[in-house]
Design a protein around this motif. Structure first.
Motif, mmCIF file in Angstrom:
data_model
loop_
_atom_site.group_PDB
_atom_site.id
_atom_site.type_symbol
_atom_site.label_atom_id
_atom_site.label_comp_id
_atom_site.label_asym_id
_atom_site.label_seq_id
_atom_site.Cartn_x
_atom_site.Cartn_y
_atom_site.Cartn_z
ATOM 1 N N LEU A 49 0.827 -1.210 0.000
ATOM 2 C CA LEU A 49 0.000 0.000 0.000
ATOM 3 C C LEU A 49 0.863 1.263 0.000
ATOM 4 O O LEU A 49 0.508 2.275 -0.611
ATOM 5 C CB LEU A 49 -0.928 -0.018 1.217
ATOM 6 N N ALA A 50 2.006 1.187 0.687
ATOM 7 C CA ALA A 50 2.888 2.358 0.734
ATOM 8 C C ALA A 50 3.407 2.696 -0.665
ATOM 9 O O ALA A 50 3.457 3.866 -1.058
ATOM 10 C CB ALA A 50 4.050 2.096 1.686
ATOM 11 N N ALA A 51 3.775 1.652 -1.422
ATOM 12 C CA ALA A 51 4.272 1.883 -2.789
ATOM 13 C C ALA A 51 3.156 2.429 -3.665
ATOM 14 O O ALA A 51 3.376 3.271 -4.538
ATOM 15 C CB ALA A 51 4.808 0.581 -3.373
ATOM 16 N N GLN A 107 1.551 8.454 3.721
ATOM 17 C CA GLN A 107 0.640 9.355 4.414
ATOM 18 C C GLN A 107 -0.153 8.637 5.491
ATOM 19 O O GLN A 107 -0.461 9.182 6.531
ATOM 20 C CB GLN A 107 -0.329 9.935 3.378
ATOM 21 N N SER A 108 -0.454 7.377 5.253
ATOM 22 C CA SER A 108 -1.348 6.669 6.147
ATOM 23 C C SER A 108 -0.775 6.519 7.543
ATOM 24 O O SER A 108 -1.508 6.258 8.476
ATOM 25 C CB SER A 108 -1.636 5.285 5.585
ATOM 26 N N ILE A 109 0.510 6.682 7.738
ATOM 27 C CA ILE A 109 1.037 6.511 9.085
ATOM 28 C C ILE A 109 1.495 7.826 9.670
ATOM 29 O O ILE A 109 2.123 7.868 10.704
ATOM 30 C CB ILE A 109 2.202 5.503 9.119
ATOM 31 N N GLN A 110 1.174 8.934 9.031
ATOM 32 C CA GLN A 110 1.507 10.230 9.601
ATOM 33 C C GLN A 110 0.656 10.464 10.823
ATOM 34 O O GLN A 110 -0.559 10.380 10.757
ATOM 35 C CB GLN A 110 1.232 11.355 8.593
ATOM 36 N N PRO A 111 1.273 10.765 11.965
ATOM 37 C CA PRO A 111 0.464 11.014 13.148
ATOM 38 C C PRO A 111 -0.473 12.189 12.975
ATOM 39 O O PRO A 111 -1.492 12.280 13.626
ATOM 40 C CB PRO A 111 1.506 11.299 14.242
ATOM 41 N N PRO A 150 19.925 7.682 15.059
ATOM 42 C CA PRO A 150 19.539 7.013 13.828
ATOM 43 C C PRO A 150 18.822 7.954 12.875
ATOM 44 O O PRO A 150 18.335 8.993 13.281
ATOM 45 C CB PRO A 150 18.574 5.929 14.303
ATOM 46 N N ARG A 151 18.724 7.523 11.628
ATOM 47 C CA ARG A 151 17.933 8.285 10.678
ATOM 48 C C ARG A 151 16.470 8.152 11.067
ATOM 49 O O ARG A 151 16.052 7.178 11.688
ATOM 50 C CB ARG A 151 18.152 7.774 9.259
ATOM 51 N N ASP A 152 15.711 9.147 10.657
ATOM 52 C CA ASP A 152 14.284 9.117 10.910
ATOM 53 C C ASP A 152 13.670 8.024 10.065
ATOM 54 O O ASP A 152 14.012 7.840 8.926
ATOM 55 C CB ASP A 152 13.692 10.477 10.505
ATOM 56 N N GLY A 153 12.754 7.274 10.626
ATOM 57 C CA GLY A 153 12.128 6.244 9.827
ATOM 58 C C GLY A 153 11.037 5.545 10.592
ATOM 59 O O GLY A 153 11.035 5.539 11.809
ATOM 60 N N THR A 154 10.104 4.996 9.895
ATOM 61 C CA THR A 154 9.041 4.241 10.507
ATOM 62 C C THR A 154 8.788 3.031 9.644
ATOM 63 O O THR A 154 9.197 2.987 8.493
ATOM 64 C CB THR A 154 7.745 5.073 10.586
ATOM 65 N N PRO A 155 8.133 2.048 10.201
ATOM 66 C CA PRO A 155 7.847 0.868 9.402
ATOM 67 C C PRO A 155 7.066 1.249 8.152
ATOM 68 O O PRO A 155 6.299 2.213 8.166
ATOM 69 C CB PRO A 155 6.986 0.018 10.342
ATOM 70 N N SER A 156 7.238 0.468 7.089
ATOM 71 C CA SER A 156 6.620 0.844 5.824
ATOM 72 C C SER A 156 5.100 0.716 5.897
ATOM 73 O O SER A 156 4.376 1.449 5.265
ATOM 74 C CB SER A 156 7.163 -0.013 4.698
ATOM 75 N N THR A 157 4.615 -0.258 6.636
ATOM 76 C CA THR A 157 3.174 -0.305 6.869
ATOM 77 C C THR A 157 3.011 -0.363 8.372
ATOM 78 O O THR A 157 3.603 -1.180 9.039
ATOM 79 C CB THR A 157 2.525 -1.546 6.244
#
Lengths: 286, 219
Positions: A49-51, A107-111, A150-157
């Motif tokens: 979905l992220a892609a 976008q779906s995981i933006q707080p 660390p670099r900023d990052g979150t799980p892809s889904t």
């Protein structure tokens, strides 16, 4: 009324693949978050979905570029000067050696996209005990925090629903937040910090922190690991709190945290800190 | 830990990600025009746009490690981050710019097609846009270039809300398919985009019915 009303539009795309693509297109154009049902459906049909969202966002960005490309306005000089002044206030995130570049967090995981909910009334602020005091002592001593930022990052889904997080992370710990006397604690402190040491993923659910202006300050998560020197907690990333919105922040600690023992939220300059200003607003512990 | 020397060949965002102290400033110089232009279109006032551009650049610097030049150009990456932030701001404030006159927006678009200043990918995007049905163009124009919501587009055009959604979705799906076929999107996306016709088939079948209903509803 036209026979082609909204409900027809929603049911037009019967195939799950096409339906998810349609909703991803919506989000690229109008914002918003994927629902849990969409995330589950994407899992079921093995769709990234992220892609999907990224491809649509890229198309929209190209059209937006084309629309302004021949007619660029320059910002007023005062705005440009303020932007350059910002450069001195931020610490650009460091890239870990060997880290695979990840393109864009969907976008779906933006707080920011969590639906609004009113804040609770002003409460009494709870006290915190020896472990928190120990953490504060460490912070108060002016020690260096998380030099290996660390670099900023979150799980892809990523699902920001706590129950769903616990279902998919059975090894996760989850502890309630406690507020300090810091003036950024403005409401009844509620919510929990969730963290799974087996995947290094976590979720913050927070109520009771004042909304911040990201241009002036941001909140930052620090994770204390029993296996690490207490002077060097792991940076869990920066986040914002929006007015009238319960805050849900996905966490991905790039440095392994094998035995979490305390989470602290500090108030920092925009972009977060490498050396903390030692201003703790919240802690969570067993 | 000794600091590694910064690679002078790297792009601005790669240098921001690597911690090159001069890179954020260069980033502003290079992209402030694009970011400001997008902000002015999607923000309701100049002061709102001023706040927005600061947020966007902070977000951009934080997001720089996720930039991948094999997927998109730096400019497109910047536009994606900027739009995302601007949409978030608009949704938070529940405030959108005034709905523009349709005739004006279409005239804008026509005037800009194939200007030599545009990059190749942007030109391809414009050409893909030109292949859409006029209603799809109208809806996407209002959404992308003027930051209008579904409801505002429905009000401005007189289309039912469901029709607005359908035009927006089909239009963007078609643009994605065209751009994927032309190699503008990542190679992996070509397979994903061409997997879409199954769902679009039913959409296409109902297209004629919709057009008939829409015409009938207005007459």
């Amino acid at each position: 009324m036209s026979a082609f009303d909204e409900s027809n539009a929603e049911h037009e795309y019967e195939a799950p693949r096409a339906r998810l693509a349609a909703f991803a297109a919506d989000r690229a154009l109008f914002g918003g978050s994927a629902t849990i049902e969409e995330l589950d459906l994407a899992d079921e049909i093995d769709l990234d979905l992220a892609a999907e969202e990224q491809a649509f966002e890229q198309c929209v960005a190209l059209l937006a570029e084309a629309s302004v490309g021949t007619n660029l306005e320059q910002p007023p000089s005062a705005v440009e000067a303020r932007l350059h002044a910002l450069c001195n206030a931020i610490h650009p995130p460091a890239r870990l050696d060997g880290a695979d570049p990840q393109f864009v967090r969907p976008q779906s995981i933006q707080p920011q996209s969590i639906r609004p909910q009113p804040l609770r009334p002003q409460p009494l602020r709870p006290r915190f005990d020896w472990l928190a005091a120990a953490a504060c002592t460490a912070l108060g001593a002016g020690v260096t925090f998380a030099l290996l930022r660390p670099r900023d990052g979150t799980p892809s889904t990523f699902n920001v629903d706590p129950a769903a997080f616990l279902r998919t992370h059975p090894s996760a710990v989850h502890w309630p937040w406690t507020g300090t006397q810091d003036n950024r604690v403005v409401g009844t402190v509620a919510g929990e910090a969730y963290f799974d040491p087996t995947t290094n993923e976590g979720l913050l659910v927070i109520e009771g922190l004042a909304p911040n202006d990201p241009a002036r300050e941001q909140y930052q998560l620090w994770i204390f690991d029993a296996e690490r020197d207490e002077r060097y907690p792991v940076d869990g990333g920066v986040f914002n709190v929006e007015p009238g919105t319960p805050t849900r922040v996905p966490v991905l600690a790039k440095l392994p945290v094998s035995s979490p023992k305390l989470f602290a939220v500090t108030v920092e300059n925009p972009g977060g800190a490498v050396v903390s200003e030692r201003r703790i607003a919240l802690i969570a512990k067993p | 830990m000794p600091e590694e020397p910064h690679n002078p060949e790297a792009s601005i965002l790669e240098r921001v990600a690597a911690g090159d102290p001069g890179a954020p400033s260069e980033c502003i110089t290079r992209f402030s025009g694009l970011v400001w232009s997008l902000a002015r279109r999607l923000c309701s006032s100049a002061s709102d746009a001023e706040d927005a551009v600061q947020e966007i650049f902070i977000d951009l610097w934080k997001s720089a490690p996720r930039f991948d030049s094999s997927i998109a150009s730096e400019t497109t990456f910047v536009a994606m981050i900027a739009r995302r932030r601007l949409i978030d701001r608009g949704r938070r404030k529940m405030r959108r710019p005034e709905v523009p006159q349709i005739a004006e927006t279409v005239a804008d678009r026509a005037e800009r097609v194939d200007r030599p200043e545009l990059g190749e990918q942007q030109k391809l995007a414009q050409r893909a846009f030109a292949q859409l049905r006029p209603e799809q163009q109208q809806v996407l124009q209002l959404a992308i270039h003027h930051g209008c919501s579904h409801e505002q587009i429905a009000t401005a055009t007189g289309m039912p809300l469901g029709t607005v959604k359908t035009h927006a979705r089909r239009g963007l799906i078609k643009i994605r398919q065209i751009l994927a076929e032309q190699g503008v999107l990542s190679p992996e996306d070509l397979a994903r985009a061409t997997a879409l016709p199954e769902g679009s088939l039913r959409a296409a079948q109902s297209e004629e019915t919709e057009a008939r209903n829409t015409r009938g509803g207005r007459s």
